[in-house]
Every structure is written in C-alpha cells, then in structure tokens.
Design a protein around this motif. Structure first.
Motif, short mmCIF file in Angstrom:
data_model
loop_
_atom_site.label_atom_id
_atom_site.label_comp_id
_atom_site.label_asym_id
_atom_site.label_seq_id
_atom_site.Cartn_x
_atom_site.Cartn_y
_atom_site.Cartn_z
N LEU A 168 0.84 -1.20 0.00
CA LEU A 168 0.00 0.00 0.00
C LEU A 168 0.87 1.25 0.00
O LEU A 168 0.59 2.22 -0.70
N PHE A 169 1.96 1.20 0.76
CA PHE A 169 2.86 2.35 0.84
C PHE A 169 3.40 2.70 -0.55
O PHE A 169 3.29 3.83 -1.01
N PHE A 170 3.96 1.70 -1.22
CA PHE A 170 4.58 1.99 -2.52
C PHE A 170 3.54 2.26 -3.61
O PHE A 170 3.79 3.03 -4.52
N ALA A 171 2.37 1.64 -3.48
CA ALA A 171 1.32 1.92 -4.46
C ALA A 171 0.82 3.35 -4.30
O ALA A 171 0.51 4.02 -5.28
N SER A 172 0.77 3.84 -3.04
CA SER A 172 0.25 5.18 -2.79
C SER A 172 1.12 6.25 -3.43
O SER A 172 0.64 7.34 -3.74
N ILE A 173 2.40 5.95 -3.60
CA ILE A 173 3.29 6.92 -4.25
C ILE A 173 2.74 7.30 -5.62
O ILE A 173 2.97 8.40 -6.12
N ALA A 174 1.95 6.39 -6.21
CA ALA A 174 1.38 6.66 -7.53
C ALA A 174 0.53 7.93 -7.55
O ALA A 174 0.40 8.57 -8.58
N PHE A 175 -0.03 8.32 -6.40
CA PHE A 175 -0.85 9.53 -6.37
C PHE A 175 -0.01 10.76 -6.71
O PHE A 175 -0.53 11.76 -7.17
N TRP A 176 1.28 10.67 -6.46
CA TRP A 176 2.15 11.80 -6.78
C TRP A 176 2.88 11.60 -8.11
O TRP A 176 3.03 12.54 -8.88
N VAL A 177 3.34 10.35 -8.37
CA VAL A 177 4.15 10.14 -9.59
C VAL A 177 3.37 9.43 -10.69
O VAL A 177 3.94 9.10 -11.72
N LYS A 178 2.09 9.15 -10.48
CA LYS A 178 1.19 8.50 -11.44
C LYS A 178 1.41 6.99 -11.59
O LYS A 178 0.48 6.22 -11.48
#
Lengths: 266, 272
Positions: A168-178
């Motif tokens: 979840l942590f690394f997937a959430s980064i997608a909100f910033w880097v797509k």
C-alpha cells in the motif's frame, strides 16, 4: 456495528463472485496456480540438490530450511489472495484516472480497492507453504504446542499485514508520480531475500530487509521462533509492533494520496 | 539474403528505438533482476563455507561466482520472451494482419527480438560482464578470460538466442487455446529457470537426470555457453556441444513451421 455488518455482507457477495470466476475458467485458475506452485517448489528442489553436497548450511539442517521457506509463503499467500488489486493502483488505476469511481462511492476507499478482486493464483503459494510446513512438522523440527500454534496464527496474520502495508505504501506513491509499479516491484521482490537465514547476507542487505523493508520479520525471524531451540516469543511481539507501525504509516500515506488525487482527462 | 535484411532490419531497429525511449523504468527493472543473482551469490558462499570439499558439482567457489553472474548476463540477452508478443497478437486478433502482409511472421518477431537483444547486450549485459571480469582479476585473483573463449562464447550464445526464440515461438502458440497468459508465463519461467541451469548448475543433478537433460533443448539455452565461458569444454567435446546447439536450431525451426501451418489453417479471427 451496522457498518461492519454492511461491509461483511458486501464482502460475502464479492467472494461468491470469486468462486464463480474460478468455476468459469478452470484452465486459467489451474495455470496461475501451477505457475506459482512451480516457482516455489523449484526453490525446494534447489535446496535438496545443494544438501546432497553439504550436511548443513551455516548450522541449519535441510528440514529447518524447508520450514523457513514454507513458512515464508503463507503470509505472502494470504496477502496475495486478498489485496492483489493494490498492484493495479500502482500500475493503472491512478494514471488512467479510473480511481474516480472509488472516490464517488460512499464506502471506505481501501475496502473498495481490495474487495474488487481476489487472486486465486495465491492458492499455489498457500498450497506450497502448507505442504512444506506440514512436512517439516512431521520431521520433528518444529515446536508444536498450544502456545506455539496460537503464536503461529498471530505471526502469519501480522506478516500478511506487513506485506499489505509495504504494498500500500509503494502503491500510494502513484498519487504523486502517477505510476509507481516499478518501485512497488522493487520493494516486493526484496521479500525473496528473507526465504533464507539472513545471516548469510552482507551487513547492509541484512539491515535493509530487517529494518527498512522488514521482510525478515515476515519470514525468517518468526520462523526461527517456531523451530525447536529457536529464539524467544518476543520476536512475534516485535513483528506485531512492526505490522502496526507500518500499517499506520502506509494507510496515512494512502489517505494523503487520496486528498491530492486528481483525475486524468478534462 | 540482402533483400531479407532490407525487409526485417527495420523490425530490429524499431525495437531498439522503443527500448531506448523507456529507459527510466528499465533501470529499476535491471536492479530488480539482479536481486536473484545476489541471493544465489550469498547462498552459494554459505554453501561453500559449510562444505568440506572445495569443489561442488565440478565448480570451485570462484568458478561458481563466475557461473552465477555469467548466467545472469546470458539469460538477459538470450531469453527474449517473444511468446508475450505472439500471445498479445493472438488475443487481440492482430495476428490476422500479419497473415496478409507479404512477410514471414516468425522472421519479423525474431528480427524484433534481435533489436531487443542488442539493447540488452549493451545494457546491462556488457556492463555486468566487464564488472565481473574486473572482480575476477582484482578480488578473486583469477586469469582474464581468453579472447578465443570469449569468441566461442559469443557464437554459442547467439545460437542459444535462436534456440530460445524458436522454442518460445512454439510456446506462444498455446495462446490459441487459453487467454490467461500471466499464469502460463510464470509456469514457463519457473520450468525454464530450472531446466536451463539458471537456478543451479546442471552438474548438481543426479547422473540419470543429466542424461535426460542431454536430450532436451533447454541445457543448450544457457548452461552450454556459460560452461564454455568457464572453459569447461575442450577439443571434441566443445565441437559436440556446439553441434548439438546447431541441431536444436534446425529442429526447433522445423517444429515451429509445422505448428504455425497447422494452427493458421484453422484460425478464426472475429471482427476486422
């Protein structure tokens, strides 16, 4: 209470869908299961072949290593079965703007993400894990009593939470880097290091997999506790602590990500 | 021949350009793909440390280091999974477009794979290879690999590439029968890493099993060139393993043609 009931009912409906999917495409189900099953079983054949040459590895016997290896598969399989859809967030849902649909429904967003899909492939991992654990118990290298069994259940649940949190942590980064798929994959694949006793690695690697991306606490360290003459039960306590801390961090990042999410297109 | 190059070279060049365009994610994937090699490196170091004999499965500890990383280099350039492309074409139905063009579908795929191979050879293949050679000489105190050995290795690896893509083409035909490619690919990868010697040198298997492997194409995919690189074959034995690779190229080519003919004769594509 009412909300919990509602969520449970929804989840039950989704699970029944999952069984329909399996019944509908038996070949696909079998293929996925076989893929994961083979990947793991060859790891064991590898150990068998190596142990033709040596009596023990850094003081570990073959049966002990089989337990560590098999034990590592179970939390991984549980997480894989229930939260596989997190991968889609990292790779597709955010960048394609499909995340909109979760935001529009009056339901917990995380619940929506994970309940959208159950991953039957995980059965392959759970199968291998269970077979290996049962095998090593039959060889008498594992401590089996009431307390250990209880700790076993606690440990695999905490382990699954650690897996989910890291995803979840690394997937959430997608909100910033797509697209955060590559980061997630890099972190996830670190788990393979923890299938073996971590003492064999260089200090740097050992530090990373114990404290930074704590897969050692999912696999090797708790597994050691269950082996006869292993470490103390405190390790399970630390595992639960890590699971709680990582979950809070990952979920907070996910919530923060939701607030900055903006849809694709116009 | 010249005409063939003129027709198929653009496929290679296109693929090369495509790879160059998506570099960012690629760096990370290279990092990820070396994880496995480092795990086996540390695992083998522990194995040799726990062993009483200095030679296991015919390899010394230093040779095992070379084996692990040359296997990584070789598999990176050899195992270009063209079955991904085949299955994508089949599932989407675009395979029919390739049937009406006056080109050989399989040749175009191989040309495309070649572009990919060149890219992977330059990056990360050569970098890790040179790194390994420096490590070998500086840390392990071994001799630099001779130029003749390197040349033989390259010839052998080129044949390995052909064996792999020709095999993988046949494998991709399964997509005509199932659409869940992911599971299928995982099963394939697991099986291949085992049968090609990627996971563990084939010399660790019992003699009977090794005999069986001699009659399968998989040992010719990775194990053979790496063992050549280690200088484990000489004289007539070297000639034999190279010849065996050549035979597999021919056999798999023929098999692929046969399957392709069978499958396309009954192909039905919906829409247009």
């Amino acid at each position: 209470m009412k909300t919990i009931k509602r969520y449970l009912r929804l989840y039950r409906i989704l699970i029944s869908q999952f069984f329909k999917v399996i019944l509908q495409s038996k070949v696909d189900f079998f293929m996925g299961l076989l893929g994961f099953f083979l990947t793991q079983i060859f790891g064991i054949v590898f150990l068998f072949l190596v142990f033709q040459q040596i009596p023990s590895l850094n003081g570990w016997t073959l049966n002990q290593l089989i337990f560590i290896y098999g034990f590592a598969q179970i939390p991984r399989g549980i997480d894989h079965l229930f939260t596989d859809n997190i991968w889609m967030v990292a790779w597709h849902t955010v960048v394609n703007g499909e995340f909109d649909r979760y935001m529009l429904r009056p339901m917990n967003v995380f619940f929506q993400v994970i309940s959208e899909k159950l991953q039957p492939d995980a059965v392959g991992e759970l199968l291998v894990g269970s077979i290996l654990v049962v095998y090593s118990i039959s060889k008498g290298v594992v401590a089996v009593d009431g307390f250990h069994v209880l700790m076993f259940v606690v440990s695999i649940l905490a382990g699954a939470v650690i897996y989910t949190s890291i995803k979840l942590f690394f997937a959430s980064i997608a909100f910033w880097v797509k697209i955060s798929g590559p980061f997630l994959q890099a972190a996830y694949e670190m788990a393979d290091f923890a299938k073996y006793p971590t003492e064999i690695y260089a200090k740097g690697i050992r530090f990373v997999i114990t404290w930074v991306i704590p897969f050692a606490f999912v696999a090797y360290l708790p597994a050691k506790y269950f082996l006869i003459s292993g470490s103390t039960a405190a390790v399970i306590g630390i595992e639960c602590g890590i699971a709680a801390v990582f979950w809070v961090i990952a979920y907070a990042l996910f919530q923060k990500g939701l607030s900055v999410y903006e849809s694709a297109g116009n | 021949m010249r005409k063939a190059i003129k027709i198929y070279a653009p496929f290679s060049i296109n693929e090369l350009k495509r790879q160059m365009a998506y570099k960012g994610a690629f760096y990370l994937f290279i990092l990820i793909s070396t994880f496995g090699s480092f795990i086996s490196y540390y695992l083998w170091m522990a194995v040799y440390g726990s062993s009483e004999s200095a030679v296991l499965g015919g390899l010394t500890q230093n040779e095992m280091v070379v084996y692990i990383f040359m296997t990584y280099v070789t598999s990176t350039i050899v195992t270009i999974s063209i079955s991904d492309w085949v299955s994508e074409d089949i599932v989407k139905g675009t395979v029919s477009m390739n049937l009406i063009k006056p080109i050989d579908y399989r040749m175009s795929l191989i040309a495309r794979a070649m572009g990919d191979m060149i890219y992977r050879f330059l990056f990360p293949g050569v970098i890790i290879w040179i790194g390994l050679e420096i490590y070998k000489v500086q840390v392990l105190g071994m001799k630099v690999t001779g130029i003749l050995t390197i040349l033989t290795y390259i010839i052998s690896a080129a044949m390995s590439f052909l064996i792999f893509v020709l095999f993988d083409f046949c494998f991709g035909m399964i997509a005509f029968f199932t659409t869940y490619i992911f599971g299928m690919l995982m099963a394939k990868e697991a099986l291949l890493s085992f049968l090609t010697g990627q996971l563990i040198p084939l010399s660790f298997f019992p003699a009977g099993v090794q005999k069986v492997f001699d009659f399968l194409p998989f040992s010719s995919m990775i194990y053979t060139p790496v063992m050549i690189y280690l200088g484990k074959y000489s004289g007539s034995e070297l000639g034999f393993v190279l010849l065996r690779q050549a035979v597999w190229v021919v056999l798999l080519y023929a098999l692929g043609s046969l399957i392709w003919k069978k499958v396309t004769s009954r192909l039905v594509v919906l829409g247009g």
